[in-house]
Design a protein around this motif. Structure first.
Motif, PDB file in Angstrom:
ATOM      1  N   ALA A 348       0.824  -1.205   0.000  1.00 35.87           N
ATOM      2  CA  ALA A 348       0.000   0.000   0.000  1.00 35.87           C
ATOM      3  C   ALA A 348       0.861   1.259   0.000  1.00 35.87           C
ATOM      4  CB  ALA A 348      -0.939  -0.013   1.208  1.00 35.87           C
ATOM      5  N   SER A 352       0.135   2.338  -3.815  1.00 35.60           N
ATOM      6  CA  SER A 352      -1.249   2.807  -3.864  1.00 35.60           C
ATOM      7  C   SER A 352      -1.375   4.312  -4.032  1.00 35.60           C
ATOM      8  CB  SER A 352      -1.977   2.383  -2.580  1.00 35.60           C
ATOM      9  OG  SER A 352      -1.505   3.124  -1.469  1.00 35.60           O
ATOM     10  N   GLY A 376      -6.076   4.971  -1.778  1.00 32.52           N
ATOM     11  CA  GLY A 376      -5.218   5.237  -2.932  1.00 32.52           C
ATOM     12  C   GLY A 376      -5.939   5.117  -4.250  1.00 32.52           C
ATOM     13  N   ALA A 380      -5.276  -2.693  -7.523  1.00 35.94           N
ATOM     14  CA  ALA A 380      -4.540  -3.855  -7.012  1.00 35.94           C
ATOM     15  C   ALA A 380      -5.260  -5.137  -7.420  1.00 35.94           C
ATOM     16  CB  ALA A 380      -4.414  -3.780  -5.495  1.00 35.94           C
ATOM     17  N   SER A 406     -10.499  -3.651  -5.348  1.00 37.79           N
ATOM     18  CA  SER A 406      -9.677  -2.475  -5.654  1.00 37.79           C
ATOM     19  C   SER A 406     -10.089  -1.890  -7.005  1.00 37.79           C
ATOM     20  CB  SER A 406      -8.192  -2.860  -5.657  1.00 37.79           C
ATOM     21  OG  SER A 406      -7.379  -1.731  -5.858  1.00 37.79           O
ATOM     22  N   GLY A 410      -9.850   3.652  -6.593  1.00 34.75           N
ATOM     23  CA  GLY A 410      -9.885   3.314  -5.179  1.00 34.75           C
ATOM     24  C   GLY A 410     -11.292   3.362  -4.603  1.00 34.75           C
ATOM     25  N   THR A 412      -8.956   0.726  -1.953  1.00 36.32           N
ATOM     26  CA  THR A 412      -8.562  -0.677  -1.995  1.00 36.32           C
ATOM     27  C   THR A 412      -8.863  -1.313  -0.639  1.00 36.32           C
ATOM     28  OG1 THR A 412      -6.822  -0.330  -3.626  1.00 36.32           O
ATOM     29  CG2 THR A 412      -6.635  -2.273  -2.226  1.00 36.32           C
TER      30      THR A 412
END
Length: 423
Positions: A348, A352, A376, A380, A406, A410, A412
């Motif tokens: 992260a 992120s 973020g 992901a 995710s 965002g 996530t």
């Protein structure tokens, strides 16, 4: 309000009973001819394998049997929420009909599919058809009371409804009463018969498939655990060789030089002593970091909650931690959860672009559940090359699972669950 609720409940149950009866009728009409056709074709194809013709027809027929069983599994899950496991062996990559035929014939799951065909044609057919019979047969009894019996007994004969001989209006009313009783039985039994049909199919189709799947998963997780342990040992060896060991060797050389200079050049000896002291301090710090990477002292002494809080304090961005653990898990589970959280937090921070992270740790329903949320950019995903794939393998050793949400832009949300009990 209460009357409306009861009316809605009655209508919902009535719709469910009718829907189950229709679904059972569809199953009965479809399964019987398909089962007969595939069973006959399977027997003929296998019988002609020695002549060579079966090498061409058997793969196609058995593939059809697999498809029919697969459709039945999907209907069981969609209509009744009954999961029927299936573990098929991988088919050979080459298109060689000989290898393909015998690969299918040696597959235990395919053999279970074939054994299911006669069951589907007999007991399965009855359990599928019975809901429709119980629901729709009373309609005939009500029609008899309305006069349907007259054309059939005009010549002095008798019309039989179940065990009731209908020859006049009185016996027709008796048939209607019997139809009402059957309808009441259908109201109770129909919602149970369709699940019973699919449970019967699960008993034949499932067999030890679930156990086989369990063995496969355990084999994979054991291999992953061995690979992870080997990689961890290599990392420790590399860190020792490149870090603390190199500094200790340099410190030993400095001490040898100091022995020679202590009388001739005391000032240079003092400088080397100071350098040796710095090397020893740095070597000690690297050893502490190495030990912390193997099993952090705070984890051993104060548990997972405080260890995660310590991780959050070392992050370069604000992190909020919520812990609800009424006890402690076993040390291997705590260690796996700690390093999984550490890896997720590292990802992260690196990738992120978040400016805030939240970690929630709790134990509920026999599961240690940890969620890591960041605000973020998202994107992901699990997969090869992702740091999250390593986290998934680490959790898989303990039957744990990893879920990632995710979306682009965002936030996530990474959820980790490990089955465990707390002391």
């Amino acid at each position: 309000m209460t009357t409306d609720t009861h009316t809605d409940d009655f209508r919902a149950r009535a719709r469910g009973v009718v829907l189950d009866a229709v679904r059972g009728l569809v199953l009965a009409v479809a399964v019987l001819p398909c089962g007969v056709a595939f069973l006959v074709l399977t027997l003929l194809s296998v019988a002609f394998v020695p002549l060579g013709v079966g090498l061409v027809t058997t793969p196609a027929v058995l593939t059809g049997v697999r498809a029919l069983a697969g459709a039945h599994r999907r209907l069981a899950a969609e209509w009744c929420g009954i999961r029927i496991p299936a573990v098929y062996r991988p088919l050979p990559a080459s298109g060689n009909p000989f290898r393909l035929t015998f690969a299918l014939l040696r597959d235990p799951q395919v053999l279970r599919d074939v054994r299911w065909l006669p069951v589907a044609m007999t007991a399965g057919f009855v359990t599928a058809l019975l809901p429709a019979l119980l629901l729709f047969y009373p309609v005939e009894g009500f029609l008899l009371a309305a006069g349907l019996w007259r054309p059939y007994v005009s010549d002095g004969g008798t019309y039989w409804y179940a065990f009731v001989p209908v020859s006049g209006q009185g016996t027709a009313l008796l048939a209607a009463a019997l139809g009402a009783v059957i309808l009441a039985v259908a109201w109770r039994l129909v919602p149970r018969l369709l699940p019973a049909h699919f449970r019967l199919a699960r008993a034949v189709l499932g067999g030890d498939a679930e156990l086989a799947e369990r063995v496969r998963v355990l084999t994979e997780t054991r291999r992953d655990a061995v690979d992870t342990s080997a990689a961890e040992l290599r990392r420790i060896e590399r860190d020792l060789h490149d870090g603390a060991q190199a500094r200790l060797v340099a410190m030993g050389m400095d001490l040898g030089t100091i022995e020679m200079l202590v009388e001739r050049d005391p000032a240079q000896a003092k400088r080397l002593l100071a350098q040796a002291r710095r090397n020893s301090a740095e070597a000690l710090e690297e050893l502490r970091d190495l030990v912390r990477g193997i099993h952090p002292p705070v984890l051993a002494e104060r548990g997972l909650g405080d260890a995660v809080r310590a991780l959050a304090l070392r992050l370069p961005l604000p992190a909020e931690v919520s812990v609800e653990l009424p006890g402690r898990a076993e040390a291997p589970v705590e260690s796996a959860a700690y390093f999984a959280v550490s890896e997720v937090l590292t990802n992260a921070v690196k990738h992120s672009g978040a400016d805030r992270i939240r970690v929630d740790v709790l134990h509920t329903d026999g599961l240690l559940r940890i969620t890591v949320t960041d605000n973020g950019r998202g994107g992901a995903a699990l997969g090869a090359g992702s740091g999250l794939a390593g986290v998934e393998r680490r959790l898989g050793t303990f039957d744990g699972v990893l879920a990632v949400s995710s979306p682009a832009g965002g936030p996530t949300l990474v959820t980790m669950e490990i089955p465990c009990a707390l002391s």
